[in-house]
Motif scaffolding. Structure first.
Motif, short mmCIF file in Angstrom:
data_model
loop_
_atom_site.label_atom_id
_atom_site.label_comp_id
_atom_site.label_asym_id
_atom_site.label_seq_id
_atom_site.Cartn_x
_atom_site.Cartn_y
_atom_site.Cartn_z
N ASP A 154 -15.98 -0.57 -1.53
CA ASP A 154 -15.00 -1.60 -1.18
C ASP A 154 -13.97 -1.01 -0.22
N GLY A 155 -14.16 -1.28 1.06
CA GLY A 155 -13.33 -0.68 2.09
C GLY A 155 -11.86 -1.02 1.95
N VAL A 156 -11.56 -2.24 1.52
CA VAL A 156 -10.16 -2.65 1.35
C VAL A 156 -9.53 -1.89 0.19
N HIS A 157 -10.27 -1.76 -0.90
CA HIS A 157 -9.76 -1.05 -2.07
C HIS A 157 -9.46 0.41 -1.75
N ILE A 158 -10.41 1.06 -1.10
CA ILE A 158 -10.23 2.49 -0.79
C ILE A 158 -9.07 2.68 0.18
N LYS A 159 -8.95 1.78 1.14
CA LYS A 159 -7.84 1.84 2.08
C LYS A 159 -6.50 1.71 1.34
N ASN A 160 -6.41 0.70 0.51
CA ASN A 160 -5.13 0.47 -0.19
C ASN A 160 -4.84 1.58 -1.20
N ARG A 161 -5.88 2.10 -1.83
CA ARG A 161 -5.68 3.19 -2.79
C ARG A 161 -5.16 4.43 -2.07
N PHE A 162 -5.75 4.72 -0.93
CA PHE A 162 -5.34 5.89 -0.14
C PHE A 162 -3.89 5.74 0.29
N ARG A 163 -3.55 4.57 0.82
CA ARG A 163 -2.18 4.35 1.30
C ARG A 163 -1.18 4.39 0.14
N ALA A 164 -1.57 3.82 -1.00
CA ALA A 164 -0.66 3.81 -2.15
C ALA A 164 -0.34 5.23 -2.59
N ALA A 165 -1.35 6.11 -2.52
CA ALA A 165 -1.14 7.50 -2.93
C ALA A 165 -0.14 8.21 -2.01
N LEU A 166 0.02 7.68 -0.80
CA LEU A 166 1.00 8.24 0.13
C LEU A 166 2.32 7.47 0.07
N GLY A 167 2.40 6.48 -0.81
CA GLY A 167 3.66 5.76 -0.98
C GLY A 167 3.77 4.47 -0.18
N PHE A 168 2.66 3.99 0.40
CA PHE A 168 2.70 2.77 1.20
C PHE A 168 2.15 1.61 0.38
N GLN A 169 2.87 0.50 0.44
CA GLN A 169 2.49 -0.67 -0.32
C GLN A 169 1.50 -1.55 0.48
N PRO A 170 0.69 -2.33 -0.23
CA PRO A 170 -0.11 -3.35 0.48
C PRO A 170 0.83 -4.34 1.18
N ILE A 171 0.33 -5.01 2.20
CA ILE A 171 1.19 -5.98 2.89
C ILE A 171 1.57 -7.10 1.93
#
Lengths: 194, 180
Positions: A177-194
């Motif tokens: 799931d490309g969206v899930h992995i993207k959001n998981r990666f960003r969340a680990a760096l402190g970035f929220q989903p839009i």
């Protein structure tokens, strides 16, 4: 000589052992399976397509996150499709970026046809010609350990070819799931989903 | 006979508008394959210490690059000529499937008063090719439309995790002066 003596799963696990702030991008096919086999991690971004893109994803990530080491793990076939990226990356020279090319000299996912690197192209020498600051051809685990030790230093744009055996190991599939992995990666760096 | 050479000073205002709008949207990365129509944005990006300016060997490199920048929390834009859209098709699967924001600016060839017919097949297919890959498109043929359409595309890219392209028509680019 196509490929070399290293076991790809052992080499990748060793490269990722004890990881701390390391961010990892894996190219489609076996490199993504190898990274997953070493243990799923929030700081992994697995590519499943867009062949040729892994090194450029690593460049963008390394540029946006200069305080963290970034490791791209990809195959010789994927690196060959993104050949021009070696020139683009060499101009930028992010010191926190390391590219490890798992080089078995074959297109492993599609039936083990012999690749350009299996017919004599040395990607580490191409990278050196482009201006990569540190390059190596690694054929043993001591070399892998040395590469791992260099990661946290963030002191030189690096490309190493890891000469691995040409074999298809059991697939260890990362999440697709490309969206899930993207959001998981960003969340680990402190970035929220839009 | 007067030699034909590219004009390097006094870019049209719409070219300057492009960079201003990108900056207002928080763009920190400009990845590009050069085109005369992007000359002002490229010149300003290269001179801006707050902008990462990345010259590419082929356009699809920029798609991976900007996906990586977004994974690292930053926004960017990809500048190319319409011929480069053809190089991007497979790689567009990455932002479309994984819903990365992608903002593309495409200067058109082969769509109005083209003198080099070799440019026409890809120019005529550019917008349809983007739409086939689920990239949203807008096009500007007049200078006054560039800033508002780019603002709209950037808003939808960065607030909708969407792939958006603004096509800069050849009638607009036609304002470029090639002869002194």
């Amino acid at each position: 000589m196509a490929g070399g003596p290293l076991d790809r799963r052992e080499a990748v696990a060793r490269l990722l052992a004890g990881r701390d702030t390391l961010l990892v991008v894996s190219g489609l096919g076996s490199p993504s399976y190898d990274v997953m086999a070493a243990g799923d991690h929030d700081n992994n971004y697995y590519l499943w397509a867009a062949m040729g893109s892994a090194m450029m994803v690593g460049l963008g990530l390394a540029t946006a996150q200069p305080q963290k080491p970034v490791l791209v793990l990809t195959g010789d076939g994927e690196a060959l499709m993104g050949f021009g990226a070696l020139a683009t990356i060499a101009l930028r020279k992010p010191k926190n970026l390391t590219i490890a090319v798992l080089d078995n000299g074959h297109f492993g996912e599609t039936g083990m046809q012999i690749s350009h690197s299996g017919r004599g192209i040395s990607l580490d020498r191409v990278a050196a010609s482009c201006g990569f600051e540190r390059t190596a051809e690694i054929t043993d685990l001591a070399g892998v350990d040395s590469l791992r030790a260099s990661l946290p230093r963030r002191d030189a744009l690096t490309l190493a070819t890891l000469k691995i055996r040409a074999e298809n190991l059991p697939r260890v599939l990362p999440p697709r799931d490309g969206v899930h992995i993207k959001n998981r990666f960003r969340a680990a760096l402190g970035f929220q989903p839009i | 006979m007067i030699a034909s050479q590219p004009e390097t000073i006094a870019a049209p205002d719409w070219q300057e508008d492009v960079y201003d709008v990108l900056k207002r949207h928080g763009v920190r990365h400009i990845a590009y394959v050069p085109d005369a129509g992007h000359a002002a944005a490229i010149r300003r990006a290269e001179a801006d210490p707050d902008m990462h300016s990345v010259v590419l060997t082929t356009e699809e490199e920029g798609i991976g690059y900007l996906a990586g920048a977004w994974l690292g929390g930053e926004r960017g834009a990809l500048l190319m000529q319409s011929s480069g859209v053809g190089n991007c098709i497979n790689t567009l699967g990455l932002p479309v499937y994984a819903r990365f924001p992608l903002l593309m600016l495409v200067t058109m060839r082969g769509d109005w008063a083209e003198f080099n017919g070799w440019q026409t097949p890809m120019g005529q297919a550019t917008e349809a090719a983007l739409k086939l890959m689920n990239v949203m498109t807008w096009r500007a043929d007049e200078a006054k439309d560039v800033a508002p359409l780019l603002h709209g595309a950037a808003t939808m890219a960065f607030n909708g995790d969407a792939a958006c392209a603004l096509l800069l028509g050849q009638r607009l680019i036609g304002e470029k002066k090639w002869v002194k």
